[in-house]
Design a protein around this motif. Structure first.
Motif, short mmCIF file in Angstrom:
data_model
loop_
_atom_site.label_atom_id
_atom_site.label_comp_id
_atom_site.label_asym_id
_atom_site.label_seq_id
_atom_site.Cartn_x
_atom_site.Cartn_y
_atom_site.Cartn_z
N SER A 34 4.95 3.43 19.45
CA SER A 34 6.05 3.55 18.44
C SER A 34 6.54 4.79 17.62
CB SER A 34 6.13 2.10 17.79
OG SER A 34 7.13 2.09 16.88
N ALA A 35 5.15 5.10 17.00
CA ALA A 35 5.44 6.37 16.34
C ALA A 35 5.58 7.65 16.96
CB ALA A 35 4.04 6.48 15.29
N GLN A 36 5.27 7.76 18.19
CA GLN A 36 5.10 8.74 19.06
C GLN A 36 6.72 8.73 19.50
OE1 GLN A 36 2.42 7.78 21.93
NE2 GLN A 36 0.61 8.89 20.91
N ALA A 37 7.17 7.66 19.72
CA ALA A 37 8.47 7.57 20.19
C ALA A 37 9.86 8.25 19.22
CB ALA A 37 9.11 6.27 20.73
N LEU A 59 0.89 -1.13 -0.06
CA LEU A 59 -0.08 -0.19 0.05
C LEU A 59 0.88 1.20 0.16
CD1 LEU A 59 -2.63 -1.01 2.55
CD2 LEU A 59 -2.92 -0.88 0.08
N PRO A 60 0.49 2.18 -0.76
CA PRO A 60 1.35 3.65 -0.77
C PRO A 60 0.97 4.22 0.80
CG PRO A 60 -0.90 3.72 -1.94
CD PRO A 60 -0.82 2.11 -1.52
N ARG A 61 2.11 5.34 0.88
CA ARG A 61 2.18 5.82 2.18
C ARG A 61 0.96 6.64 2.52
NH1 ARG A 61 5.65 8.36 -1.07
NH2 ARG A 61 5.47 10.17 -1.96
N THR A 62 0.56 7.11 3.65
CA THR A 62 -0.44 8.05 3.91
C THR A 62 0.40 9.40 3.99
OG1 THR A 62 -1.57 6.30 4.98
CG2 THR A 62 -2.17 8.66 5.80
N GLU A 63 -0.40 10.56 3.81
CA GLU A 63 0.18 11.88 3.97
C GLU A 63 -0.89 12.57 4.47
OE1 GLU A 63 1.75 13.34 0.25
OE2 GLU A 63 3.35 11.74 0.27
N THR A 64 -0.91 13.07 5.76
CA THR A 64 -1.95 13.75 6.49
C THR A 64 -1.42 15.41 6.64
OG1 THR A 64 -0.80 13.34 8.60
CG2 THR A 64 -2.49 11.74 7.60
N GLY A 65 -0.23 15.59 6.29
CA GLY A 65 0.31 17.19 6.66
C GLY A 65 0.80 17.19 8.01
N ASP A 107 -1.25 -4.21 19.78
CA ASP A 107 -2.34 -3.65 19.28
C ASP A 107 -2.11 -1.97 18.68
OD1 ASP A 107 -1.47 -2.01 21.53
OD2 ASP A 107 -3.00 -2.90 22.84
N GLU A 108 -3.06 -1.49 18.41
CA GLU A 108 -3.18 -0.03 17.80
C GLU A 108 -2.24 1.01 18.89
OE1 GLU A 108 -6.43 1.93 16.36
OE2 GLU A 108 -6.36 0.63 14.40
N ALA A 109 -2.62 0.97 20.18
CA ALA A 109 -1.88 1.67 21.14
C ALA A 109 -0.53 1.38 21.01
CB ALA A 109 -2.27 1.44 22.42
N THR A 110 0.03 0.16 20.84
CA THR A 110 1.35 -0.19 20.89
C THR A 110 2.01 0.60 19.53
OG1 THR A 110 1.08 -2.18 21.88
CG2 THR A 110 3.10 -1.93 20.89
N LEU A 117 3.44 13.14 12.80
CA LEU A 117 2.94 12.26 14.04
C LEU A 117 1.88 11.34 13.30
CD1 LEU A 117 3.15 11.01 16.56
CD2 LEU A 117 1.58 12.69 17.40
N ASP A 118 1.00 11.97 12.57
CA ASP A 118 -0.21 11.34 12.06
C ASP A 118 0.25 10.36 10.90
OD1 ASP A 118 -1.80 12.24 13.90
OD2 ASP A 118 -2.72 13.90 12.54
N ASP A 119 1.30 10.82 10.14
CA ASP A 119 1.68 9.86 8.83
C ASP A 119 2.40 8.68 9.60
OD1 ASP A 119 1.00 11.68 7.22
OD2 ASP A 119 3.00 12.55 6.65
N LEU A 120 3.39 8.91 10.72
CA LEU A 120 4.01 7.59 11.37
C LEU A 120 2.93 6.94 12.01
CD1 LEU A 120 7.45 9.34 12.05
CD2 LEU A 120 6.53 8.21 9.93
N LYS A 121 2.03 7.58 12.52
CA LYS A 121 1.01 6.50 13.27
C LYS A 121 0.41 5.80 12.11
CE LYS A 121 -0.50 9.08 17.27
NZ LYS A 121 -1.72 9.73 17.95
N ALA A 122 0.00 6.16 10.98
CA ALA A 122 -0.54 5.18 9.99
C ALA A 122 0.53 4.35 9.59
CB ALA A 122 -1.18 6.37 8.65
N ASN A 123 1.63 4.64 9.32
CA ASN A 123 2.53 3.64 9.07
C ASN A 123 2.74 2.49 9.98
OD1 ASN A 123 5.76 2.68 9.71
ND2 ASN A 123 5.45 3.10 7.56
N ALA A 124 2.69 2.91 11.32
CA ALA A 124 2.94 1.92 12.45
C ALA A 124 1.65 1.15 12.43
CB ALA A 124 3.11 2.59 13.76
N ARG A 125 0.52 1.72 12.25
CA ARG A 125 -0.82 0.64 12.25
C ARG A 125 -0.64 -0.06 11.24
NH1 ARG A 125 -5.76 4.66 14.47
NH2 ARG A 125 -5.11 5.38 16.52
#
Length: 205
Positions: A188-191, A79-85, A181-184, A88-96
């Motif tokens: 990871s993205a936040q760190a 799947l292509p990357r997510t771009e939210t602007g 899970d998603e919280a984990t 943090l949101d981009d990397l959360k999408a990657n991690a999820r």
């Protein structure tokens, strides 16, 4: 690799050759998920895919050749990357995406089998490295855009940031029975974002 993509063999367009490849790669993925790399057999995969053994032997030649092609296919269909602007949101999408991939019964088992195979087979290892290089390259622009927006230091290494997102998830996946899970994934993205903002992933560091 939605193992960071759609199921292997489901997106590639027509033609008999393409249909045969899709069927064989699907069968190979199923066989690896069920029994691991050690039990792969080209004749069994041909039977599962309902194609001639000669076709499979002629095109792939060996189990390692087939696994390498499976990884190539997974990378191509990811799947292509997510771009939210927002970084943090981009990397959360990657991690999820990684989290969903690893917790999917079929895809998680497939990745465990491929990773195990890569530890003892050089060709599989090279194919696995190419797979992850492709995925990191796909998501690196999210970090580059964050640098351009002033969210991160100018000399941040985008590839290292992307690797930092998924590395804890794979470690947990391979070394514990804990629920992924998603919280984990979000932690990871936040760190990774916090470390990147602190300059941990700058090239001079």
């Amino acid at each position: 690799m939605e193992y960071e993509g759609a199921d292997p063999g489901t997106v590639r367009p027509g033609g008999r050759t393409a249909r045969v490849r899709a069927a064989v790669l699907r069968a190979a993925g199923d066989a690896m998920a069920e029994g691991g790399f050690a039990h792969l057999d080209l004749a069994d995969i041909a039977r599962r895919a309902e194609v001639g053994k000669t076709t499979v032997y002629r095109r792939w030649g060996s189990v390692t050749g087939l696994v390498a092609d499976l990884l190539t296919d997974m990378a191509e269909q990811s799947l292509p990357r997510t771009e939210t602007g927002s970084l943090l949101d981009d990397l959360k999408a990657n991690a999820r995406l990684v989290q969903r991939t690893l917790t999917d019964p079929r895809q998680g088992a497939l990745f465990k089998a491929v990773i195990a195979a890569a530890t003892c087979d050089a060709r599989t290892a090279q194919a696995l490295h190419r797979f992850y290089e492709t995925r990191v390259e796909e998501w690196a622009p999210c970090v580059q855009q964050a640098v351009a927006r002033g969210e991160l230091p100018e000399d941040t290494d985008p590839h290292e940031v992307i690797r930092a997102v998924s590395a804890p998830l794979y470690y947990r996946f391979l070394t514990t029975d804990g629920h992924l899970d998603e919280a984990t994934a979000d932690r990871s993205a936040q760190a990774a974002v916090a470390a990147a903002r602190a300059g941990v992933y700058t090239r001079r560091a």
